[in-house]
Write an enzyme that holds these catalytic residues in place. Structure first.
Site, PDB file in Angstrom:
ATOM      1  N   ARG A   1       1.823   0.610  -7.345  1.00  0.00           N
ATOM      2  CA  ARG A   1       1.215  -0.693  -7.043  1.00  0.00           C
ATOM      3  C   ARG A   1       0.288  -1.117  -8.188  1.00  0.00           C
ATOM      4  NH1 ARG A   1      -2.514  -1.867  -1.707  1.00  0.00           N
ATOM      5  NH2 ARG A   1      -1.633  -3.918  -1.194  1.00  0.00           N
TER       6      ARG A   1
ATOM      7  N   GLN B   1      -8.221   9.676 -23.142  1.00  0.00           N
ATOM      8  CA  GLN B   1      -7.925   9.115 -24.468  1.00  0.00           C
ATOM      9  C   GLN B   1      -8.480   9.994 -25.584  1.00  0.00           C
ATOM     10  OE1 GLN B   1      -9.376   5.120 -24.930  1.00  0.00           O
ATOM     11  NE2 GLN B   1      -8.317   4.824 -26.865  1.00  0.00           N
ATOM     12  N   LEU B   2      -7.741  10.029 -26.673  1.00  0.00           N
ATOM     13  CA  LEU B   2      -8.169  10.741 -27.887  1.00  0.00           C
ATOM     14  C   LEU B   2      -9.600  10.339 -28.252  1.00  0.00           C
ATOM     15  CD1 LEU B   2      -6.047  10.945 -31.104  1.00  0.00           C
ATOM     16  CD2 LEU B   2      -8.387  10.146 -31.233  1.00  0.00           C
ATOM     17  N   SER B   3     -10.430  11.350 -28.546  1.00  0.00           N
ATOM     18  CA  SER B   3     -11.832  11.087 -28.871  1.00  0.00           C
ATOM     19  C   SER B   3     -12.028  11.000 -30.378  1.00  0.00           C
ATOM     20  CB  SER B   3     -12.703  12.215 -28.321  1.00  0.00           C
ATOM     21  OG  SER B   3     -13.989  12.155 -28.902  1.00  0.00           O
TER      22      SER B   3
ATOM     23  N   SER C   1       0.834  -1.220   0.000  1.00  0.00           N
ATOM     24  CA  SER C   1       0.000   0.000   0.000  1.00  0.00           C
ATOM     25  C   SER C   1       0.861   1.259   0.000  1.00  0.00           C
ATOM     26  CB  SER C   1      -0.972   0.006   1.180  1.00  0.00           C
ATOM     27  OG  SER C   1      -0.259  -0.040   2.392  1.00  0.00           O
TER      28      SER C   1
ATOM     29  N   GLU D   1      -8.494  -3.046 -23.891  1.00  0.00           N
ATOM     30  CA  GLU D   1      -8.052  -3.990 -22.847  1.00  0.00           C
ATOM     31  C   GLU D   1      -7.419  -3.246 -21.671  1.00  0.00           C
ATOM     32  OE1 GLU D   1      -5.598  -7.083 -24.494  1.00  0.00           O
ATOM     33  OE2 GLU D   1      -7.250  -7.918 -25.656  1.00  0.00           O
ATOM     34  N   LEU D   2      -6.633  -2.221 -22.009  1.00  0.00           N
ATOM     35  CA  LEU D   2      -5.900  -1.504 -20.960  1.00  0.00           C
ATOM     36  C   LEU D   2      -6.842  -0.872 -19.925  1.00  0.00           C
ATOM     37  CD1 LEU D   2      -3.182  -0.360 -19.907  1.00  0.00           C
ATOM     38  CD2 LEU D   2      -3.475   1.538 -21.514  1.00  0.00           C
TER      39      LEU D   2
ATOM     40  N   ARG E   1      -0.277  -8.083 -18.089  1.00  0.00           N
ATOM     41  CA  ARG E   1      -0.190  -7.778 -19.521  1.00  0.00           C
ATOM     42  C   ARG E   1       1.182  -8.015 -20.130  1.00  0.00           C
ATOM     43  NH1 ARG E   1      -5.479  -7.982 -21.024  1.00  0.00           N
ATOM     44  NH2 ARG E   1      -6.733  -6.649 -19.687  1.00  0.00           N
TER      45      ARG E   1
ATOM     46  N   ARG F   1      -9.459  -1.731 -18.736  1.00  0.00           N
ATOM     47  CA  ARG F   1     -10.099  -2.650 -17.789  1.00  0.00           C
ATOM     48  C   ARG F   1      -9.396  -2.607 -16.429  1.00  0.00           C
ATOM     49  NH1 ARG F   1     -13.209  -6.777 -19.826  1.00  0.00           N
ATOM     50  NH2 ARG F   1     -13.617  -7.182 -17.636  1.00  0.00           N
TER      51      ARG F   1
HETATM   52  C1  FAD Z   1      -4.644 -12.656 -20.554  1.00  0.00           C
HETATM   53  C2  FAD Z   1      -5.920 -11.925 -20.271  1.00  0.00           C
HETATM   54  C3  FAD Z   1      -7.088 -12.281 -20.913  1.00  0.00           C
HETATM   55  C4  FAD Z   1      -8.299 -11.614 -20.658  1.00  0.00           C
HETATM   56  N1  FAD Z   1      -9.435 -11.977 -21.323  1.00  0.00           N
HETATM   57  C5  FAD Z   1     -10.588 -11.330 -21.066  1.00  0.00           C
HETATM   58  C6  FAD Z   1     -11.799 -11.685 -21.736  1.00  0.00           C
HETATM   59  O1  FAD Z   1     -11.836 -12.598 -22.566  1.00  0.00           O
HETATM   60  N2  FAD Z   1     -12.926 -10.996 -21.459  1.00  0.00           N
HETATM   61  C7  FAD Z   1     -12.944  -9.988 -20.535  1.00  0.00           C
HETATM   62  O2  FAD Z   1     -13.998  -9.396 -20.298  1.00  0.00           O
HETATM   63  N3  FAD Z   1     -11.826  -9.622 -19.888  1.00  0.00           N
HETATM   64  C8  FAD Z   1     -10.670 -10.266 -20.129  1.00  0.00           C
HETATM   65  N4  FAD Z   1      -9.523  -9.883 -19.469  1.00  0.00           N
HETATM   66  C9  FAD Z   1      -9.584  -8.747 -18.543  1.00  0.00           C
HETATM   67  C10 FAD Z   1      -9.657  -9.215 -17.070  1.00  0.00           C
HETATM   68  O3  FAD Z   1     -10.833  -9.935 -16.838  1.00  0.00           O
HETATM   69  C11 FAD Z   1      -9.609  -7.995 -16.127  1.00  0.00           C
HETATM   70  O4  FAD Z   1     -10.720  -7.170 -16.382  1.00  0.00           O
HETATM   71  C12 FAD Z   1      -8.364  -7.165 -16.323  1.00  0.00           C
HETATM   72  O5  FAD Z   1      -7.223  -7.993 -16.391  1.00  0.00           O
HETATM   73  C13 FAD Z   1      -8.221  -6.193 -15.163  1.00  0.00           C
HETATM   74  O6  FAD Z   1      -7.878  -6.933 -14.022  1.00  0.00           O
HETATM   75  P1  FAD Z   1      -8.313  -6.504 -12.589  1.00  0.00           P
HETATM   76  O7  FAD Z   1      -9.797  -6.395 -12.446  1.00  0.00           O
HETATM   77  O8  FAD Z   1      -7.578  -7.429 -11.654  1.00  0.00           O
HETATM   78  O9  FAD Z   1      -7.642  -5.049 -12.520  1.00  0.00           O
HETATM   79  P2  FAD Z   1      -8.034  -3.770 -11.670  1.00  0.00           P
HETATM   80  O10 FAD Z   1      -9.367  -3.273 -12.022  1.00  0.00           O
HETATM   81  O11 FAD Z   1      -6.911  -2.798 -11.873  1.00  0.00           O
HETATM   82  O12 FAD Z   1      -8.056  -4.282 -10.198  1.00  0.00           O
HETATM   83  C14 FAD Z   1      -6.863  -4.637  -9.497  1.00  0.00           C
HETATM   84  C15 FAD Z   1      -7.245  -5.481  -8.306  1.00  0.00           C
HETATM   85  O13 FAD Z   1      -8.018  -4.696  -7.400  1.00  0.00           O
HETATM   86  C16 FAD Z   1      -9.058  -5.507  -6.856  1.00  0.00           C
HETATM   87  N5  FAD Z   1     -10.362  -4.971  -7.300  1.00  0.00           N
HETATM   88  C17 FAD Z   1     -10.566  -4.043  -8.284  1.00  0.00           C
HETATM   89  N6  FAD Z   1     -11.872  -3.768  -8.405  1.00  0.00           N
HETATM   90  C18 FAD Z   1     -12.505  -4.542  -7.511  1.00  0.00           C
HETATM   91  C19 FAD Z   1     -13.864  -4.705  -7.181  1.00  0.00           C
HETATM   92  N7  FAD Z   1     -14.836  -4.031  -7.809  1.00  0.00           N
HETATM   93  N8  FAD Z   1     -14.174  -5.581  -6.221  1.00  0.00           N
HETATM   94  C20 FAD Z   1     -13.219  -6.286  -5.576  1.00  0.00           C
HETATM   95  N9  FAD Z   1     -11.891  -6.182  -5.830  1.00  0.00           N
HETATM   96  C21 FAD Z   1     -11.542  -5.308  -6.787  1.00  0.00           C
HETATM   97  C22 FAD Z   1      -8.842  -6.925  -7.354  1.00  0.00           C
HETATM   98  O14 FAD Z   1      -7.976  -7.591  -6.444  1.00  0.00           O
HETATM   99  C23 FAD Z   1      -8.117  -6.685  -8.653  1.00  0.00           C
HETATM  100  O15 FAD Z   1      -7.353  -7.783  -9.100  1.00  0.00           O
HETATM  101  C24 FAD Z   1      -8.318 -10.539 -19.707  1.00  0.00           C
HETATM  102  C25 FAD Z   1      -7.136 -10.199 -19.058  1.00  0.00           C
HETATM  103  C26 FAD Z   1      -5.948 -10.864 -19.322  1.00  0.00           C
HETATM  104  C27 FAD Z   1      -4.688 -10.426 -18.604  1.00  0.00           C
END
Ligand code: FAD
Length: 249
Positions: free
Chosen positions: A190, A103-105, A70, A91-92, A199, A94
């Site tokens: 972190r 991001q560029l619109s 933390s 993807e990023l 990634r 997410r």
């Molecule tokens: C190889 C690969 C393949 C993938 N394929 C797909 C796919 O087919 N379809 C798809 O939809 N997505 C896919 N994803 C995206 C994946 O499901 C995640 O959305 C993405 O990797 C972000 O991860 P995250 O939620 O851990 O990250 P962050 O949102 O940055 O969260 C980081 C950490 O914080 C905690 N956290 C964050 N938000 C919450 C919450 N609301 N509640 C509880 N804990 C939380 C969790 O511990 C989490 O791991 C893929 C990702 C990878 C790396």
């Protein structure tokens, strides 16, 4: 223009000002971001005297080993990513916790001269590249034609800016995933670690993996103590990947 590599630029890094009433016995080389995290960690136990005689980098290594990540959240780095595709940024973004994005619109920006990112698997194969180029250039031409036609169709909308937005937001539907975009990403150390772990790994899609390895190198130079446990290696698919030392600190 066709990008075959992402362009990563550091926009902002932490600036640490030590409070004169709580001086730390610093040891070893460090950057502001690293000192900020050490200061925050030491405040918890008021251990500014540094009784264990740890250098900043040793101290932060221990923080990662113990999973007390933390304190890494105090150090934020903003990067400008260019030469990345819309599919990469889809993807990023997410990665939510600890990140901010701008991001560029495609609604406000004229994409008639958009650039494109060549998918890594196509780079170096002339026949595949030609087939891919034909499609993306055709899509771009259609996009330009649609914007013109839609501007005419909605000629009755008095506000020209609004009309153009209506035209672009509909016409962009034909632009491919490979369309180049630009994005400013701010994340704490972190959060960057978690994103890079996922990634830069072999399971990640090729373009985002290439970007993650490039970002990792930039951040390792900015703050070795936060990112030195990542190891870049040549994977079996003959492309670079990175593995992490301490999972999810
Ligand atoms: C190889 C690969 C393949 C993938 N394929 C797909 C796919 O087919 N379809 C798809 O939809 N997505 C896919 N994803 C995206 C994946 O499901 C995640 O959305 C993405 O990797 C972000 O991860 P995250 O939620 O851990 O990250 P962050 O949102 O940055 O969260 C980081 C950490 O914080 C905690 N956290 C964050 N938000 C919450 C919450 N609301 N509640 C509880 N804990 C939380 C969790 O511990 C989490 O791991 C893929 C990702 C990878 C790396």
């Amino acid at each position: 223009m066709f990008y075959t590599e992402p362009v990563v630029t550091v926009l902002s890094r932490p600036s640490f000002t030590e409070p004169s009433h709580l001086p730390v016995n610093w040891l070893g080389e460090s950057t502001d971001g690293e000192r900020l995290a050490e200061f925050a960690g030491r405040l918890c136990y008021m251990s500014q005297r540094n009784p264990a005689n740890r250098s900043t980098r040793d101290y932060l290594e221990n923080i990662k080993r113990q999973g007390h990540g933390s304190v890494l959240e105090h150090a934020n780095y903003s990067l400008l990513l260019e030469g990345v595709s819309r599919s990469l940024t889809h993807e990023l973004v997410r990665h939510r916790a600890g990140f901010a994005y701008s991001q560029l619109s495609q609604r406000y920006v004229d994409e008639s001269e958009a650039n494109f990112v060549v998918p890594p698997a196509i780079v170096g194969d002339e026949a595949l590249l030609a087939a891919w180029r034909e499609q993306v250039e055709g899509a771009q031409r259609t996009n330009v034609q649609l914007v013109d036609q839609l501007m005419t169709r909605y000629g009755w909308v008095a506000d020209r800016v609004h009309r153009r937005k209506m035209a672009r937001e509909a016409a962009r539907g034909v632009l491919p995933n490979s369309t180049e975009t630009k994005i400013v990403v701010t994340g704490n150390a972190r959060a960057w670690r978690t994103m890079l772990e996922l990634r830069a790994g072999e399971g990640a899609e090729q373009e985002i993996r290439r970007m993650a390895v490039a970002v990792l190198r930039v951040l390792q130079a900015e703050a070795p103590a936060f990112f030195c446990d990542f190891e870049v290696y040549q994977a079996e698919d003959r492309r670079e990947a990175a593995r992490i030392g301490y999972h999810k600190v």
